[in-house]
Design an enzyme around this catalytic site. Structure first.
Site, mmCIF file in Angstrom:
data_model
loop_
_atom_site.group_PDB
_atom_site.id
_atom_site.type_symbol
_atom_site.label_atom_id
_atom_site.label_comp_id
_atom_site.label_asym_id
_atom_site.label_seq_id
_atom_site.Cartn_x
_atom_site.Cartn_y
_atom_site.Cartn_z
ATOM 1 N N HIS A 58 26.647 23.031 5.441
ATOM 2 C CA HIS A 58 26.233 22.716 4.077
ATOM 3 C C HIS A 58 25.151 23.660 3.562
ATOM 4 O O HIS A 58 24.941 23.766 2.358
ATOM 5 C CB HIS A 58 25.800 21.241 3.965
ATOM 6 C CG HIS A 58 24.438 20.924 4.492
ATOM 7 N ND1 HIS A 58 24.248 20.224 5.667
ATOM 8 C CD2 HIS A 58 23.201 21.176 4.012
ATOM 9 C CE1 HIS A 58 22.946 20.053 5.864
ATOM 10 N NE2 HIS A 58 22.289 20.622 4.875
ATOM 11 N N ASP A 86 29.785 19.984 10.382
ATOM 12 C CA ASP A 86 28.716 20.581 9.578
ATOM 13 C C ASP A 86 28.036 21.718 10.330
ATOM 14 O O ASP A 86 26.807 21.793 10.408
ATOM 15 C CB ASP A 86 27.689 19.525 9.147
ATOM 16 C CG ASP A 86 26.804 20.018 8.008
ATOM 17 O OD1 ASP A 86 27.106 21.093 7.449
ATOM 18 O OD2 ASP A 86 25.811 19.341 7.684
ATOM 19 N N SER A 103 17.352 22.111 7.569
ATOM 20 C CA SER A 103 18.773 22.014 7.915
ATOM 21 C C SER A 103 19.248 23.248 8.661
ATOM 22 O O SER A 103 19.033 24.385 8.221
ATOM 23 C CB SER A 103 19.606 21.838 6.649
ATOM 24 O OG SER A 103 19.406 20.572 6.085
#
Length: 493
Positions: A138, A168, A242
């Protein structure tokens, strides 16, 4: 009320604490080298009574304290900051970043209207000296450009060479990079709840921020994807973290920091590093991940279902329906079987079946252990290629309930109002007053009772009559286009 302590009082307390520490033997490591009872015996006179026996605890395999500063300095060069550019602020579909961080969390987009380009921040870690970097998918999703900054301030353009949206994960390659420091990959399987972990990332653009915490839990399912199996940690994770590494105290990567819940405090989630190891060769060689497919629908085994199936505990995945001609059907698996192992790995919870099957490539053979009629059977299934997700029968959407037909009859032992269903089976039209049946609902069509096919209301009554009072009936029901099992307790009379 908390009262202030005078300077003299504080000095007195510190002096007492210093004296107490010195009386233990000076150096902290030496102080506990000999149990206190043994130390007392060493200075006692020869005619003293024998010391009382003590229980010596085994040494902890993980140190209670370690040099966090040294670890931070050692792993810092292995972590990179990522900035991505997007052509437009308006992207279709659910944005995982906004799901966890809120609108524009950690991004450069204004709070007003969209603008032609937009930047996003993330983190990654180096896994190969030639410039391969792992991050979240993402972070680079639909990015038109990716730039990576190293700890020594060098910057590189990067290309995305592999993606796995289901986990992901993404694999980048830095153009022109070589001789880079590599982050060693540890084992998330061996990681224990309570171990110290170190998160390094780029929160809000504050590059190479280090936060310390512990593993709060493992195997968390948070609804982020089909293979949820997150490590939960209280190490501070924020927008921009992230894709960053979660290190253990040895300096090995044990997780990839991925998600937080908006408004949460001290709750972050990381993808286990073992999941990356499973797919990394395919990401590097093919740029995508192919997974094996067993070809069945399954549902969790509840306590009532376990009683109906005569299992010793509610475990495994109950097979609800088979894909015609699929891998499971070819292997001889049947609806009503409970899958308890895949390749010798126990299936404690139903969702583990999906993850264990997906670790295997299409065309590979897996050993599946099922419980059928209270006996264990082992079959070998050759997996097909996964196109659409294998379903969890309990999580599928429920159909809209239609109007009740006029000709209702009662199945007293089940406590339901029923009628003959078109095409065979018995439709559930209502429940007795005050009855709480959690696993069936109005509109369900009952097809079997304890393995006995049911064609009409008379057949249902005959099948129910054979079920002992005070036991649990195992019903096979059709809900819309979905077939699954339900456990219904039969009251004692």
């Amino acid at each position: 009320m908390i009262q202030a302590v005078s300077y003299r009082s504080r000095a007195s307390v510190l002096a007492l604490l210093s004296m107490a520490a010195l009386s233990l033997g000076g150096c902290g490591q030496q102080a506990h080298a000999t149990p206190p009872s043994t130390q007392a015996a060493a200075v006692a006179p020869p005619d003293a009574a024998p010391p009382v026996s003590t229980v010596t605890l085994p040494p902890a395999p993980v140190p209670a304290t370690f040099d966090v500063a040294a670890l931070s300095e050692r792993v810092r060069p292995m972590v990179v900051n990522i900035t991505t550019t997007h052509e437009s602020a308006g992207r279709e579909g659910l944005d995982p970043f906004e799901f966890f961080f809120g609108p524009h969390g950690g991004r450069g987009a204004p709070r007003g209207g969209p603008r032609p380009t937009q930047t996003a921040l993330g983190t990654g870690f180096i896994i190969d000296p030639s410039g391969y970097v792992v991050t979240n998918e993402h972070v680079v999703h639909e990015a038109s450009g990716v730039r990576v900054r190293l700890a020594d301030e060098r910057e590189f353009e990067a290309e995305v060479v592999g993606r796995d949206p289901k986990l992901d994960l993404a694999l980048l390659r830095l153009k022109g990079a070589n001789g880079l420091p590599v982050a060693p990959l540890g084992s998330s399987e061996q990681l224990r709840v309570g171990e110290h972990v170190l998160a390094v990332g780029n929160p809000f653009g504050l590059g190479h921020t280090v936060t310390l915490g512990i593993v709060s839990a493992k195997a968390r399912a948070i609804g982020a994807g089909p293979y949820d199996d997150f490590i939960q940690t209280d190490a501070s994770i924020n927008p921009g973290n992230s894709g960053g590494p979660l290190f253990n105290w040895r300096g090995e990567v044990v997780g990839i920091n991925t998600a937080i819940r908006a408004g949460a405090n001290g709750i972050g989630f990381a993808i286990p590093i073992d999941a990356l190891k499973d797919v990394l060769p395919q990401l590097r060689e093919k740029g995508y991940v192919e997974r094996g497919k067993l070809g069945l629908l399954f549902q969790p085994v509840t306590r009532d279902l376990a009683a109906a199936l005569k299992l010793d505990a509610p475990r495994g995945a109950l097979v609800a329906e088979l894909e015609p001609g699929g891998a499971a059907a070819r292997a001889g698996i049947k609806p009503g079987d409970v899958i308890v192992e895949v390749n010798g790995v126990p299936i404690h919870h139903a969702e583990e079946l999906r993850r264990n099957v997906a670790r295997n490539a299409p065309g590979s053979e897996i050993k599946v252990t099922v419980v059928r009629a209270e006996k264990r059977h082992e079959v070998v299934a050759r997996l097909d290629a996964l196109q659409d997700e294998e379903g969890d029968a309990a999580s599928r959407p429920r159909p809209t309930q239609g109007a009740r037909p006029d000709r209702q009859q009662s199945a007293e032992k089940l406590g339901v109002q029923v009628s003959d269903a078109a095409g065979g089976g018995v439709r559930v039209d209502g429940f007795a007053s005050g009855l709480n049946v959690q696993e069936i609902q109005v509109g369900d069509v009952i097809l079997e009772v304890n393995g006995t096919p049911v064609k009409d209301v008379a057949g249902l009554r005959a099948a129910i009559a054979k079920v002992k009072d005070g036991s649990v009936a195992l019903l096979k029901v059709r809900r819309g286009k979905l077939v699954q099992f339900a456990a219904v307790p039969i009251p004692a009379r």
